[in-house]
Design a protein around this motif. Structure first.
Motif: not given
Length: 115
Positions: A39-42, A17-18, A1-11
């Motif tokens: 960028s900046f973890g987001l 979904s929104t 899983m890439n970092p962007i996918q990980e960011y959304f996975y934690r929500i």
């Protein structure tokens, strides 16, 4: 899983979904020029490699939001500055319909300030 996918996975759902739907709409609005680096973890959306907007969560308001670069130049009653210099935020009401058209029109306005 890439970092962007990980960011959304934690929500948690239904917020995840929104936000994923909103992410898709932003990326599809200009496939050639909008990119999404982390960028900046987001997940940060860039237009021709320049800052455009990003998604985040406000602990103060307890809501997710879209933050627009050059927001200081945009006048809209739903945008909040709260001491930010270059950004304004649009809070996302998860219980209401997502204001996709408004968000995309604000993105279009931000693009006009990017040189």
């Amino acid at each position: 899983m890439n970092p962007i996918q990980e960011y959304f996975y934690r929500i948690k759902e239904p917020e995840r979904s929104t936000l994923l739907f909103l992410r898709q709409k932003i990326l599809e609005s200009d496939k050639e020029n909008i990119t999404e680096p982390l960028s900046f973890g987001l997940p940060f959306f860039k237009y021709k490699k320049k800052m455009l907007c990003y998604l985040y969560y406000s602990k103060k308001h307890k809501k997710h939001y879209v933050s627009f670069y050059h927001g200081d130049r945009i006048e809209h009653p739903e945008l909040i500055q709260e001491g930010r210099k270059k950004f304004k935020i649009l809070l996302i009401e998860m219980e209401k319909d997502l204001p996709v058209e408004l968000i995309l029109s604000l993105i279009q306005e931000v693009k006009t300030y990017i040189k």
